[in-house]
Design an enzyme around this catalytic site. Structure first.
Site, PDB file in Angstrom:
ATOM      1  N   CYS A 174       0.821  -1.209   0.000  1.00 32.88           N
ATOM      2  CA  CYS A 174       0.000   0.000   0.000  1.00 32.88           C
ATOM      3  C   CYS A 174       0.854   1.257   0.000  1.00 32.88           C
ATOM      4  O   CYS A 174       0.412   2.316  -0.442  1.00 32.88           O
ATOM      5  CB  CYS A 174      -0.947  -0.009   1.194  1.00 32.88           C
ATOM      6  SG  CYS A 174      -0.160  -0.376   2.769  1.00 32.88           S
ATOM      7  N   PHE A 175       2.100   1.141   0.505  1.00 30.86           N
ATOM      8  CA  PHE A 175       3.008   2.289   0.529  1.00 30.86           C
ATOM      9  C   PHE A 175       4.222   2.082  -0.376  1.00 30.86           C
ATOM     10  O   PHE A 175       5.158   2.874  -0.333  1.00 30.86           O
ATOM     11  CB  PHE A 175       3.471   2.571   1.960  1.00 30.86           C
ATOM     12  CG  PHE A 175       2.343   2.885   2.906  1.00 30.86           C
ATOM     13  CD1 PHE A 175       1.617   4.061   2.780  1.00 30.86           C
ATOM     14  CD2 PHE A 175       1.984   1.997   3.907  1.00 30.86           C
ATOM     15  CE1 PHE A 175       0.571   4.352   3.634  1.00 30.86           C
ATOM     16  CE2 PHE A 175       0.931   2.281   4.772  1.00 30.86           C
ATOM     17  CZ  PHE A 175       0.224   3.456   4.638  1.00 30.86           C
TER      18      PHE A 175
END
Length: 468
Positions: A436-437
Site C-alpha cells: 500500500c506504501f
C-alpha cells in the site's frame, strides 16, 4: 479571413479526423516498413510552449500565477490548449498528455477527498467473488482499505489501499481460464463472446471488471492485463474496421485478403453471406444470407460485413457492459486524446519487460536510513546482480505490479521506499513489503550476497503481507 465560431470548430474537427486516420494508418507500419517517428506528429516548439502555458494556467504553477495578471491571455491559452488535445491530440507529446490526464484526475481526487473509505475483507481464495459482493454498490471514487485473509483463514498483517487488490484481481478474473476473457495469438485479452456459457449475469461481471480498470487509471496504479488493440479502441469510443481484424484473427484476415485480390471467379469458392460464430454456429450476415453467394461483384460487401460481425457485433454485449463500468470514473475527454497503444501503456505501464535499476535508485526514498548507508548500497548491488525475472518479481513484491510505472519511477505513487529493519543475525528475519506504501522492509543483512539470496527467496514464494 480566418473562419470563426462554429465554422472554425467544424473545420478543426474534420481536419482532426483526417489526421487521426493518417496517424492510425501510420501506426500499423513498423519502423522497417517506413513508419514515421513519433516526433513527426508533434506541433512546433513554440506551439507546444503555449500549450504548456495554457495547461499551467488551468492547473496552477509559475506560469499560471503569472497568467492571472492577464486573464484574457490566460483564457486564450486555455482555449487553444483544449482545442489542441481535442482535435489534434497526437501533436502533443505523449508524456505531456499523461501529465494533463493526471492533473484532471487530481482535481477529481480533491473533490472526493472527504468521502469515507470503503473497507472490505478479501479471502485470497475468492479474490473476484468477495470483491464483487462488497464493491458492486460502493462509491469507487473513495479510497479502498483492503484486508486480506489467507488460504488458512488467517488475517494477513498490514492493510492494502487498493493497489494490491487491483493487481490480484487482474491475475484472477482476467485469466482466460476463468472464461470471461479470451486471448489473441499475441496473448492479448478481449471479452469472451461465449462467457454466458460459463457465468450467470455476465453483464454485471464485465461491468465490475471495467470498474477495476477504470479505478486503476483513476488511482494512477498500473495493473497486469494487456488488452487487444481492437478492444482498447472500444474503450476510446471508436468503431473497428476491416484492418483491425488482423489483431483478432490473423488467419481470417489473411483469407479475406486473398479473397479481395482473387483473380478468378469468386463464386467458384462457394462462399455465402454467413459468419462462423464463436460457438461454431452459422450466423447470416444478411437476411437469407446462407443462400446468397459471394461473387466478384459483392465480395467487398461480404468482407466488410464479416469483419464488422467479428469485431463489433459478436463482441458488442461484453464490450458494452465493460465500458459501462469503465466510464463510471473516467470522462471521455480524458481518454480521447490517446491512441490504443497509449491507453494500454496508461493501464499497464511501460512494456519494456525490464527494471531500470539506475532510475529506481534515483527515485527511491528512505526510511530509517539514507542513500549512502550500507543497506542501501548493498540493496542496489544485489538488485543489479539479479536476473531480469527476479528484478521484475521484486517489483511486483513491493508494488503489486510487475510492470514499471509509466514515465519511470519518478511517477510511482507512493514512491518506492526502502525501510531499514535492524536484526542481530542473517537468519532472524526475511524481507517484507507494504504494497500500500510501495515500501520494502529490508533487514540489515551482513552482505549484499546474503541480501540477494533472501530477496530472491521471498519474491519466489509470492506470499502476502505476513511472510516473515
Amino acid at each position: 479571413l480566418l473562419p470563426k465560431g462554429s465554422l472554425l470548430e467544424t473545420l478543426l474537427e474534420q481536419l482532426g479526423r483526417v489526421l487521426a486516420q493518417l496517424h492510425s494508418l501510420a501506426g500499423r507500419l513498423s519502423v522497417e516498413r517506413g513508419a514515421p517517428p513519433r516526433q513527426t506528429w508533434h506541433a512546433p516548439p513554440d506551439v507546444l510552449h503555449e500549450f504548456r502555458q495554457g495547461m499551467e494556467s488551468s492547473f496552477g504553477g509559475r506560469e499560471g500565477a503569472e497568467a492571472s495578471h492577464a486573464p484574457q491571455r490566460s483564457q486564450h491559452l486555455r482555449t487553444c490548449a483544449e482545442r489542441l488535445v481535442r482535435y489534434l491530440p497526437h501533436s502533443v507529446p505523449f508524456e505531456q498528455r499523461v501529465l494533463l490526464l493526471r492533473s484532471w484526475l487530481q482535481e477529481k481526487h480533491e473533490a472526493a477527498r472527504n468521502l469515507p473509505p470503503v473497507r472490505i475483507v478479501i479471502r485470497r481464495t475468492h479474490i473476484f467473488e468477495d470483491g464483487l459482493d462488497q464493491l458492486v454498490n460502493a462509491d469507487w471514487r473513495a479510497r479502498f482499505q483492503v484486508v486480506f485473509v489467507n488460504a488458512h483463514g488467517r488475517t494477513e498483517q498490514g492493510q492494502d489501499v487498493g493497489g494490491l487488490y487491483l493487481g490480484e484481481i487482474g491475475g484472477a478474473a482476467f485469466n482466460p481460464d476463468y472464461a470471461l476473457f479470451r486471448t489473441t495469438e499475441s496473448r492479448l485479452l478481449y471479452p469472451n463472446p461465449e462467457a454466458a456459457k460459463y457465468h450467470a449475469q455476465t453483464d454485471v461481471l464485465f461491468a465490475f471488471l471495467g470498474l477495476v480498470i477504470g479505478k486503476a487509471i483513476y488511482e494512477g496504479i498500473v495493473v497486469e492485463p494487456c488488452f487487444a488493440p481492437f478492444f482498447v479502441a472500444k474503450l476510446l469510443g471508436r468503431h473497428n474496421s476491416y484492418y483491425d481484424l488482423q489483431t483478432l484473427d490473423p488467419s481470417l484476415f489473411t483469407n479475406l485478403e486473398r479473397l479481395k485480390h482473387y483473380d478468378g471467379d469468386v463464386s467458384d469458392l462457394c462462399c455465402s453471406f454467413v459468419a462462423n460464430a464463436a460457438d461454431g454456429s452459422e450466423v447470416p450476415l444478411l437476411p437469407n444470407g446462407q443462400n446468397i453467394a459471394v461473387t466478384n461483384e459483392n465480395r467487398f460487401r461480404y468482407i466488410y460485413l464479416l469483419s464488422d460481425y467479428k469485431l463489433n457485433v459478436e463482441l458488442k454485449s461484453g464490450c458494452a457492459a465493460f465500458m459501462s463500468g469503465f466510464n463510471r470514473l473516467l470522462e471521455d475527454k480524458w481518454l480521447r486524446m490517446f491512441g490504443e497503444d497509449e491507453l494500454q501503456q496508461i493501464i499497464s505501464g511501460s512494456s519494456g519487460g525490464s527494471v531500470d535499476v539506475d532510475d529506481l535508485q534515483r527515485n527511491t526514498q528512505y526510511s530509517n536510513c539514507g542513500p549512502r548507508d550500507k543497506i542501501a548500497l548493498d540493496f542496489f548491488k544485489a538488485v543489479s546482480a539479479m536476473r531480469p525475472e527476479h528484478r521484475i518479481a521484486l517489483l511486483r513484491f513491493v508494488t503489486s505490479c510487475s510492470r514499471t510505472p509509466l514515465l519511470g519511477f519518478s511517477h510511482l505513487v507512493p514512491p518506492f521506499t526502502l525501510h531499514k529493519v535492524h536484526i542481530r543475525s542473517d537468519n532472524e528475519k526475511l524481507p517484507t513489503a507494504s504494497t500500500c506504501f510501495n515500501t520494502l522492509k529490508l533487514p540489515t543483512y551482513s552482505g549484499w550476497k546474503v541480501m540477494k539470496k533472501k530477496l530472491e527467496f521471498v519474491v519466489e514464494q509470492g506470499a502476502g503481507f505476513d511472510l516473515d
